[in-house]
Design an enzyme around this catalytic site. Structure first.
Site, PDB file in Angstrom:
ATOM      1  N   LEU A  81       0.795  -0.923   0.043  1.00 15.48           N
ATOM      2  CA  LEU A  81      -0.171   0.190  -0.067  1.00 15.48           C
ATOM      3  C   LEU A  81       0.755   1.328  -0.097  1.00 15.48           C
ATOM      4  CD1 LEU A  81      -2.527  -1.390   2.366  1.00 15.48           C
ATOM      5  CD2 LEU A  81      -2.804  -1.380  -0.074  1.00 15.48           C
ATOM      6  N   CYS A  82       2.433   1.271  -0.257  1.00  7.25           N
ATOM      7  CA  CYS A  82       3.014   2.370  -0.408  1.00  7.25           C
ATOM      8  C   CYS A  82       2.803   3.066  -1.654  1.00  7.25           C
ATOM      9  CB  CYS A  82       4.384   1.994  -0.274  1.00  7.25           C
ATOM     10  SG  CYS A  82       5.263   2.203   1.487  1.00  7.25           S
ATOM     11  N   HIS A  83       2.982   4.222  -1.653  1.00  7.84           N
ATOM     12  CA  HIS A  83       2.895   4.999  -2.847  1.00  7.84           C
ATOM     13  C   HIS A  83       4.107   5.067  -3.585  1.00  7.84           C
ATOM     14  CE1 HIS A  83      -0.174   6.612  -0.466  1.00  7.84           C
ATOM     15  NE2 HIS A  83      -0.974   6.949  -1.458  1.00  7.84           N
ATOM     16  N   MET A 124       9.148   4.510   5.312  1.00  4.98           N
ATOM     17  CA  MET A 124       9.258   3.176   4.621  1.00  4.98           C
ATOM     18  C   MET A 124      10.387   2.935   3.639  1.00  4.98           C
ATOM     19  SD  MET A 124       6.931   1.590   6.072  1.00  4.98           S
ATOM     20  CE  MET A 124       7.176  -0.012   5.602  1.00  4.98           C
ATOM     21  N   GLU A 125      10.733   4.089   3.144  1.00  4.94           N
ATOM     22  CA  GLU A 125      11.998   3.621   2.037  1.00  4.94           C
ATOM     23  C   GLU A 125      13.129   3.610   3.037  1.00  4.94           C
ATOM     24  OE1 GLU A 125       9.405   5.646   1.402  1.00  4.94           O
ATOM     25  OE2 GLU A 125       8.797   5.243  -0.610  1.00  4.94           O
ATOM     26  N   ASP A 128      23.159 -12.653   3.718  1.00  5.06           N
ATOM     27  CA  ASP A 128      23.576 -13.622   2.661  1.00  5.06           C
ATOM     28  C   ASP A 128      25.015 -13.575   2.376  1.00  5.06           C
ATOM     29  OD1 ASP A 128      22.940 -15.057   0.238  1.00  5.06           O
ATOM     30  OD2 ASP A 128      23.537 -13.397  -0.877  1.00  5.06           O
TER      31      ASP A 128
END
Lengths: 169, 169, 169, 169, 169, 169
Positions: D84-86, D120-121, D135
């Site tokens: 739901l992120c733009h 969020m980024e 990893d």
């Protein structure tokens, strides 16, 4: 009248140049304006599938959520999928699902304040939600069909409001 | 009879578990086998648009090529778009377009030798090709509609051949 | 003892060569085998947020479904996100969410029958599900934290079963 | 006080509507403003791994560069990963890594001049950098853990400056 | 003189900080302005391949369309491919192909009204179109070569017009 | 002789059918075999840039690492970028960079055990690494050029070993 393409528009495809070569049209000169589009479509299936989807509408039933999210995320992928679509600042997406006796009716609304319309994003949301629904139900109904994916309304930009003419269904 | 889901399949949605939570079903136990799917659909538009597409069918006219390539590339993006689809080794994709008086008929054939069927890839190819066509013609016909996106046939895997029953259209 | 890296493994990073340059290690010589990984993590938030998530656990409440699907789709994007991860045939993904008083506990299980393990896919599923949860609740709790993203277990391949040693938490 | 959500915000999840259905909230009405977010996290591992990472910090040693780049590129993929992120105009991303005795401390700063925040980024940059580090070291320390992924600070937009309260760790 | 980098620019790489660490430079402070870039390149192949491409230039011949579309879509993927490139509002892309006796000459023009230049998008369009062409012809000419991928011109932004100096070929 | 296309191959483009329409060729019938490809290319720039890249080759200097990683990640994106390329199980990728007086020489090696060759993946790795290098140095040398992107060698599959003929440069 906004519902009819004018004759000038009718003479050529905007995404190909005079030699027929595809290009992504330059929209730098178009004004930034608030724009909205509403598209709809339906998945036609069986009454048995609809019953399963209704039953799944209980706590933690994710089937319809999968379709809603596929539609929202699909709208964001529009410029990846549609070769000549511009990447755009997508400001809002809502995907609504309604069950009838043997269909799931899908409606998507997209919004932006950018240089191009968002009807392709709305159509892609509907199509992706519909495909995700078919994927959910295909073991039960392999003949489920995505139908009538179309723009109902768009507004904003130079051409203003366009509403789907009744005779086009 | 291969055309009817058996009652066992009819009892649940395969992509949700007993609590209704979505998951990507484990297919590690399924056999690798040659599989093929054919899907179809149509874009309904106006005679004027079809005339433009035919005229574009001259040297360097890219309009139909855009749709074919969007369909092929869309098939490759299926696991990105359909939340619960498995990433798959897609071994072949063909998208065929045929013009009628007021529709573009789209057929997609997908092939693999893997653990799951490729009908979602075929459906996604059809839908993406159709959306790309609508994008090409929307300035001329904003009411163009993507219709009847459906599986015609799939074969391979444990369930063998499935052909679309006539009564489902 | 499978829980301790042997000294040979301890001497170098497998993703860099003797000069320190990164590469994607050649796994063509590794055997295809059934592999499974389980990873876990948690989002720490407030009791008020947990109450909202529980209330949302009613019909059509999508909050937890968003996180489950973000996790499943995130697992499929692992080779896009982790620079030196191999693209892999991912055969199954399940993301389980459990609410405690002030955390959401996330567990992801991934499966394949391929040449490399799937623990990065399981970890990516947990992290993506956790980030999606934080996005859902951030307006209510901007301090929500993703914690303890770790592999619990992996099996298959030459090294066989590995279980997380207790002393590593 | 900016550090406490007000009671109005506390009453609902902004990404679901009154029926609980997920949507991508319309932000067209929000003002474009300069925004910044800082997030942090850590990878907990062993002293032996840290020694390897330090040794790799020689000419051409790419291990930390892999994590930095994974974080930067991960920030750009945020709208693909978080349902739901733009999609947003990301104007700057920096990922900083610092080695302690048995952890790698990750800090990410993101900037934009757009309609929504970039926390969020920043969180996605931290998580992706952390996963890439795991990893890199997993052959040596399969128990490496990504911990404490959280927002430290955000500023810009209507709510102004928010700093992480001490009691939330 | 705009064709020569000034000495200040010459002293450091803009994408790495003083310690050498890569970052995505903050461009929030740069002005939005109309920008354009033109890049070019060529695929060197055999006269026999060129003859096939000309013959394919008949109705429905998609070979050159594939390259044009690959270039346009590649331009949109630039921030996914080039680690430190900003996501940008790409307002227009055109890819032109011209056949000579034994080369395909590729020219790409990109436009935006944003905070950074679009020369990387133009170069990526040329390179992707060239790779797609090589893919089309590789069964006939496995030695086809992509050559001279370079910026011809860029304009807009603080540095204004830059044209390729003759002595750089 | 493996270096010369036979006349049969020379008669048509394999990615278009008899009508000229593009398709993704069905490779399901081809044998899985170990395959390897080596491609090369160069970025031509100025001695001043090479000096900066050498100086950057100190601890934490990420410039060359950015190019190596862009190349490796670009190889994984090949089927997204090249319209008619098959998605493939990529088993290993290495990108080697060597500095001369005024060029960066790029070599990429790709490996698989699948149904199609990996020369497009090797070429895409070289091109993406080259574009990332140009992005790193473009503020200092806006005329940097990507040159001679070509396959040196491929082996495996029905056609066996192919080595670049000297006369093709």
């Amino acid at each position: 009248m906004t519902n009819e393409p004018d004759s000038a528009r009718g003479e050529h495809l905007t995404h190909t140049d005079s030699s027929g070569a595809a290009h992504m049209v330059d929209v730098a000169g178009k004004a930034v304006s608030a724009r909205r589009a509403v598209a709809a479509g339906q998945v036609r299936t069986t009454a048995a599938v609809i019953a399963l989807l209704r039953r799944d509408g209980l706590p933690k039933g994710d089937a319809l959520a999968v379709a809603r999210l596929a539609g929202i995320m699909g709208a964001k992928r529009t410029p990846d999928l549609i070769p000549l679509c511009h990447p755009i600042a997508l400001h809002g997406v809502a995907v609504d699902l309604a069950l009838t006796d043997d269909t799931v009716e899908i409606t998507a609304t997209t919004r932006t304040a950018d240089r191009t319309g968002v009807e392709m994003e709305a159509l892609t949301a509907v199509a992706t939600a519909g495909l995700a629904l078919i994927d959910m139900v295909k073991a039960v109904d392999p003949a489920a069909t995505l139908d009538r994916v179309r723009v109902l309304l768009k507004e904003g930009g130079k051409t203003g409001l366009w509403e789907r003419p009744c005779e086009r269904g």
